[in-house]
Scaffold this motif. Structure first.
Motif, PDB file in Angstrom:
ATOM      1  N   ALA A 155       0.864  -1.176   0.000  1.00 28.34           N
ATOM      2  CA  ALA A 155       0.000   0.000   0.000  1.00 28.34           C
ATOM      3  C   ALA A 155       0.898   1.221   0.000  1.00 28.34           C
ATOM      4  O   ALA A 155       2.040   1.169   0.458  1.00 28.34           O
ATOM      5  N   PRO A 156       0.423   2.346  -0.518  1.00 29.72           N
ATOM      6  CA  PRO A 156       1.257   3.544  -0.547  1.00 29.72           C
ATOM      7  C   PRO A 156       1.580   4.042   0.845  1.00 29.72           C
ATOM      8  O   PRO A 156       0.860   3.775   1.805  1.00 29.72           O
ATOM      9  N   SER A 157       2.691   4.770   0.967  1.00 34.48           N
ATOM     10  CA  SER A 157       3.095   5.355   2.233  1.00 34.48           C
ATOM     11  C   SER A 157       2.956   6.867   2.124  1.00 34.48           C
ATOM     12  O   SER A 157       3.347   7.468   1.132  1.00 34.48           O
ATOM     13  N   LEU A 158       2.370   7.480   3.157  1.00 30.50           N
ATOM     14  CA  LEU A 158       2.146   8.924   3.143  1.00 30.50           C
ATOM     15  C   LEU A 158       2.833   9.539   4.350  1.00 30.50           C
ATOM     16  O   LEU A 158       2.482   9.252   5.490  1.00 30.50           O
ATOM     17  N   SER A 159       3.830  10.379   4.100  1.00 23.21           N
ATOM     18  CA  SER A 159       4.558  11.036   5.173  1.00 23.21           C
ATOM     19  C   SER A 159       3.968  12.412   5.433  1.00 23.21           C
ATOM     20  O   SER A 159       3.998  13.286   4.566  1.00 23.21           O
ATOM     21  N   TYR A 160       3.412  12.591   6.624  1.00 19.51           N
ATOM     22  CA  TYR A 160       2.879  13.889   7.020  1.00 19.51           C
ATOM     23  C   TYR A 160       3.986  14.818   7.503  1.00 19.51           C
ATOM     24  O   TYR A 160       3.875  16.033   7.418  1.00 19.51           O
ATOM     25  N   GLY A 161       5.042  14.221   8.075  1.00 19.98           N
ATOM     26  CA  GLY A 161       5.978  15.029   8.824  1.00 19.98           C
ATOM     27  C   GLY A 161       5.307  15.535  10.087  1.00 19.98           C
ATOM     28  O   GLY A 161       4.160  15.214  10.379  1.00 19.98           O
ATOM     29  N   LEU A 162       6.017  16.332  10.854  1.00 24.06           N
ATOM     30  CA  LEU A 162       5.450  16.909  12.069  1.00 24.06           C
ATOM     31  C   LEU A 162       4.950  18.315  11.753  1.00 24.06           C
ATOM     32  O   LEU A 162       5.735  19.234  11.527  1.00 24.06           O
ATOM     33  N   ARG A 163       3.634  18.468  11.704  1.00 24.83           N
ATOM     34  CA  ARG A 163       3.041  19.747  11.325  1.00 24.83           C
ATOM     35  C   ARG A 163       3.230  20.787  12.432  1.00 24.83           C
ATOM     36  O   ARG A 163       3.297  20.467  13.614  1.00 24.83           O
ATOM     37  N   ASP A 164       3.268  22.049  12.039  1.00 23.26           N
ATOM     38  CA  ASP A 164       3.368  23.141  13.004  1.00 23.26           C
ATOM     39  C   ASP A 164       2.027  23.371  13.695  1.00 23.26           C
ATOM     40  O   ASP A 164       0.964  23.141  13.112  1.00 23.26           O
ATOM     41  N   GLY A 165       2.097  23.827  14.935  1.00 24.06           N
ATOM     42  CA  GLY A 165       0.892  24.234  15.636  1.00 24.06           C
ATOM     43  C   GLY A 165       0.043  23.113  16.181  1.00 24.06           C
ATOM     44  O   GLY A 165      -1.117  23.343  16.557  1.00 24.06           O
ATOM     45  N   LEU A 166       0.574  21.900  16.261  1.00 23.79           N
ATOM     46  CA  LEU A 166      -0.206  20.789  16.804  1.00 23.79           C
ATOM     47  C   LEU A 166      -0.325  20.924  18.323  1.00 23.79           C
ATOM     48  O   LEU A 166       0.590  21.415  18.992  1.00 23.79           O
ATOM     49  N   PRO A 167      -1.445  20.486  18.898  1.00 26.33           N
ATOM     50  CA  PRO A 167      -1.594  20.564  20.360  1.00 26.33           C
ATOM     51  C   PRO A 167      -0.637  19.611  21.068  1.00 26.33           C
ATOM     52  O   PRO A 167      -0.199  18.601  20.505  1.00 26.33           O
ATOM     53  N   ASP A 168      -0.302  19.933  22.320  1.00 26.87           N
ATOM     54  CA  ASP A 168       0.580  19.074  23.108  1.00 26.87           C
ATOM     55  C   ASP A 168      -0.143  17.827  23.607  1.00 26.87           C
ATOM     56  O   ASP A 168       0.504  16.842  23.956  1.00 26.87           O
ATOM     57  N   HIS A 169      -1.463  17.900  23.664  1.00 32.82           N
ATOM     58  CA  HIS A 169      -2.252  16.790  24.201  1.00 32.82           C
ATOM     59  C   HIS A 169      -3.450  16.523  23.304  1.00 32.82           C
ATOM     60  O   HIS A 169      -4.189  17.451  22.955  1.00 32.82           O
ATOM     61  N   VAL A 170      -3.617  15.268  22.913  1.00 35.25           N
ATOM     62  CA  VAL A 170      -4.791  14.834  22.140  1.00 35.25           C
ATOM     63  C   VAL A 170      -5.278  13.522  22.737  1.00 35.25           C
ATOM     64  O   VAL A 170      -4.483  12.599  22.959  1.00 35.25           O
ATOM     65  N   ASP A 171      -6.569  13.445  23.034  1.00 33.89           N
ATOM     66  CA  ASP A 171      -7.175  12.213  23.534  1.00 33.89           C
ATOM     67  C   ASP A 171      -8.589  12.156  22.966  1.00 33.89           C
ATOM     68  O   ASP A 171      -9.477  12.862  23.437  1.00 33.89           O
ATOM     69  N   TRP A 172      -8.786  11.307  21.955  1.00 33.87           N
ATOM     70  CA  TRP A 172     -10.078  11.277  21.268  1.00 33.87           C
ATOM     71  C   TRP A 172     -11.195  10.716  22.133  1.00 33.87           C
ATOM     72  O   TRP A 172     -12.370  10.826  21.763  1.00 33.87           O
ATOM     73  N   ARG A 173     -10.875  10.158  23.293  1.00 35.70           N
ATOM     74  CA  ARG A 173     -11.928   9.756  24.223  1.00 35.70           C
ATOM     75  C   ARG A 173     -12.706  10.974  24.723  1.00 35.70           C
ATOM     76  O   ARG A 173     -13.894  10.878  25.036  1.00 35.70           O
ATOM     77  N   GLU A 174     -12.025  12.111  24.782  1.00 33.86           N
ATOM     78  CA  GLU A 174     -12.664  13.332  25.270  1.00 33.86           C
ATOM     79  C   GLU A 174     -13.749  13.828  24.312  1.00 33.86           C
ATOM     80  O   GLU A 174     -14.626  14.598  24.721  1.00 33.86           O
ATOM     81  N   SER A 175     -13.691  13.391  23.074  1.00 40.55           N
ATOM     82  CA  SER A 175     -14.703  13.797  22.091  1.00 40.55           C
ATOM     83  C   SER A 175     -15.885  12.832  22.062  1.00 40.55           C
ATOM     84  O   SER A 175     -16.807  13.007  21.263  1.00 40.55           O
ATOM     85  N   LYS A 176     -15.831  11.788  22.926  1.00 41.52           N
ATOM     86  CA  LYS A 176     -16.855  10.732  22.951  1.00 41.52           C
ATOM     87  C   LYS A 176     -16.880   9.962  21.631  1.00 41.52           C
ATOM     88  O   LYS A 176     -17.920   9.460  21.211  1.00 41.52           O
ATOM     89  N   CYS A 177     -15.717   9.861  21.001  1.00 45.72           N
ATOM     90  CA  CYS A 177     -15.626   9.163  19.714  1.00 45.72           C
ATOM     91  C   CYS A 177     -14.748   7.920  19.788  1.00 45.72           C
ATOM     92  O   CYS A 177     -14.102   7.546  18.792  1.00 45.72           O
ATOM     93  N   VAL A 178     -14.729   7.276  20.935  1.00 48.17           N
ATOM     94  CA  VAL A 178     -13.972   6.035  21.106  1.00 48.17           C
ATOM     95  C   VAL A 178     -14.860   5.033  21.839  1.00 48.17           C
ATOM     96  O   VAL A 178     -15.364   5.331  22.927  1.00 48.17           O
ATOM     97  N   THR A 179     -15.078   3.875  21.253  1.00 52.14           N
ATOM     98  CA  THR A 179     -15.847   2.829  21.933  1.00 52.14           C
ATOM     99  C   THR A 179     -15.028   2.262  23.084  1.00 52.14           C
ATOM    100  O   THR A 179     -13.807   2.449  23.159  1.00 52.14           O
ATOM    101  N   GLU A 180     -15.696   1.557  24.004  1.00 51.73           N
ATOM    102  CA  GLU A 180     -14.985   0.928  25.113  1.00 51.73           C
ATOM    103  C   GLU A 180     -13.998  -0.109  24.581  1.00 51.73           C
ATOM    104  O   GLU A 180     -14.126  -0.590  23.456  1.00 51.73           O
ATOM    105  N   ALA A 181     -13.003  -0.426  25.408  1.00 44.81           N
ATOM    106  CA  ALA A 181     -12.032  -1.438  25.012  1.00 44.81           C
ATOM    107  C   ALA A 181     -12.724  -2.792  24.895  1.00 44.81           C
ATOM    108  O   ALA A 181     -13.353  -3.259  25.832  1.00 44.81           O
ATOM    109  N   LYS A 182     -12.613  -3.410  23.749  1.00 41.43           N
ATOM    110  CA  LYS A 182     -13.240  -4.704  23.505  1.00 41.43           C
ATOM    111  C   LYS A 182     -12.247  -5.829  23.793  1.00 41.43           C
ATOM    112  O   LYS A 182     -11.081  -5.581  24.098  1.00 41.43           O
ATOM    113  N   ASN A 183     -12.703  -7.067  23.676  1.00 41.67           N
ATOM    114  CA  ASN A 183     -11.860  -8.209  24.014  1.00 41.67           C
ATOM    115  C   ASN A 183     -11.859  -9.226  22.879  1.00 41.67           C
ATOM    116  O   ASN A 183     -12.891  -9.822  22.562  1.00 41.67           O
TER     117      ASN A 183
END
Length: 328
Positions: free
Chosen positions: A102-130
Motif C-alpha cells: 500500500a502507498p506510504s504517506l509522510s505527514y511530517g510533524l506539522r506546526d501548531g499541533l496541540p501538546d495533548h490529544v485524547d479522542w476519548r474526550e470527544s466521545k468518539c472512542v468505543t470501550e475497550a473490547k476483548n
C-alpha cells in the motif's frame, strides 16, 4: 545456641506456612476473578507455578516503580498464568516479513499541533473490547479506527463488526492473524456492518455478510504512515490510527504509567494510537507518550487503554501504522 537454632527453624516453618496459605488464597481469588478452569490437576499445578513466578516478578517490578526506577507498574491480570513461549505463539499480526503493498504517506510533524490529544474526550472512542483467544487484533484495530474516525466526521459513535472481517476478509487469516492495511482495503471495497447485526464470537465462522445492512464509508484511499512524526500529525488532525506493536511479557502485565519495558523482536500485535501527550517526571524532565487502545478487555491496563513511551519507536509502534481518508 540450640534454642536459637530451634527458634530459627520454627520461624522459617511459620513463614513458609504463612506464604503457602497466602498464595492459596490469592490463587483461588485470581482464578475466580478471571474464571480460570483447568482440565487436569497436573495442568493446574503447572499454571499455579507460572502464576507464582509472575507474582514475584510483578511485586519486584512494582517495588522498583515505586522507587522511581520504572515509569510503569504491572498487575496480576488475566495473563499471569502464561509463559513467554505462549506469548510468542499468540502473534496476531501477519506481516509476511515485509511492508504491505500500500502507498506510504509522510505527514511530517506539522506546526501548531496541540501538546495533548485524547479522542476519548470527544466521545468518539468505543470501550475497550476483548478479542479473546482468537488472533483477531488486526480486525479490532481496524474497526476501532474506523469507528472513531466515522464519529469524528459524523458526530455519532457506532460500534462496528470485527466478526465480519474475521469471517469474510479472505486476504487476512481470521484468528490466525492479519494486517490492518489489508482490512482497510476490504472495508473500502465492501463496507462494514454494525456490531449488533454481526456479533463477535471469538472464532471464525462462515461469512454472513449482508450488503443491505452494510455501511458504505466512502474511503478514498488507505495508506501506511512511515514514522512517529507522521503518526502524531495524523492523530492530531484526523483521528486514531492502527499500529503494530512488539508485545513481550512486560506489556502483557501492564497496569498503569508510561510503558517503557521490554519488547519482542518484531511487531506481533495490532493496537490503536488514539492520542498522545507529555508528562513531567520527578526530575522535571518531559516524558512524551502515546495513548493506545488495546483489544484485551477492560480488565487489562487502564480500563483497556495504556500509555506508551513516544518518540523512540517503542516496541516498533511505527511499524505498519495504517490510516485512510474519507471522500469529501
Amino acid at each position: 545456641m540450640y534454642l536459637n537454632r530451634s527458634l530459627c527453624v520454627f520461624a522459617t516453618l511459620l513463614i513458609c506456612t504463612w506464604a503457602s496459605s497466602f498464595f492459596d488464597l490469592e490463587w483461588s481469588t485470581w482464578k475466580s476473578k478471571y474464571d480460570k478452569k483447568y482440565p487436569t490437576t497436573k495442568e493446574e499445578q503447572l499454571r499455579r507455578k507460572i502464576w507464582e513466578d509472575t507474582w514475584h516478578k510483578v511485586e519486584e517490578h512494582n517495588r522498583r516503580a515505586d522507587r522511581g526506577l520504572s515509569k510503569y507498574w504491572m498487575a496480576m491480570n488475566q495473563f499471569a498464568d502464561i509463559t513467554p513461549e505462549e506469548v510468542k505463539r499468540r502473534s496476531c499480526l501477519k506481516t509476511n516479513g515485509a511492508e504491505a503493498s500500500a502507498p506510504s504517506l509522510s505527514y511530517g510533524l506539522r506546526d501548531g499541533l496541540p501538546d495533548h490529544v485524547d479522542w476519548r474526550e470527544s466521545k468518539c472512542v468505543t470501550e475497550a473490547k476483548n478479542q479473546g483467544m482468537c488472533g483477531s487484533c488486526w480486525a479490532f484495530a481496524t474497526v476501532g479506527v474506523v469507528e472513531s474516525r466515522l464519529c469524528i466526521k459524523n458526530h455519532k459513535l457506532i460500534a462496528l463488526s470485527e466478526q465480519q472481517l474475521v469471517d469474510c476478509d479472505n486476504v487476512d487469516e481470521a484468528c490466525c492473524g492479519g494486517l490492518p492495511i489489508y482490512a482497510l482495503k476490504y472495508i473500502t471495497e465492501n463496507g462494514v456492518m454494525k456490531a449488533e447485526d454481526y456479533e463477535y464470537e471469538t472464532r471464525q465462522k462462515e461469512c454472513a455478510f449482508k450488503e443491505d445492512k452494510a455501511m458504505t464509508l466512502n474511503l478514498t484511499k488507505y495508506y501506511n504512515l512511515p514514522d512517529e512524526n507522521s503518526m502524531v500529525s495524523s492523530v492530531a488532525l484526523e483521528g486514531p490510527v492502527a499500529v503494530g506493536f512488539a508485545v513481550d511479557m512486560d506489556f502483557m502485565h501492564y497496569s498503569r504509567g508510561i510503558f517503557d519495558g521490554d519488547c519482542a523482536e518484531n511487531a506481533n500485535h495490532a493496537i490503536i494510537a488514539m492520542g498522545y501527550g507529555i508528562e513531567k517526571d520527578e526530575d522535571g524532565e518531559e516524558q512524551p507518550y502515546w495513548i493506545i487502545k488495546n483489544s484485551w478487555g477492560e480488565e487489562w491496563g487502564e480500563n483497556g487503554f495504556a500509555k506508551v513511551q513516544r518518540d523512540v519507536n517503542m516496541c516498533s509502534i511505527s511499524s505498519f501504522a495504517a490510516s485512510f481518508d474519507f471522500l469529501e
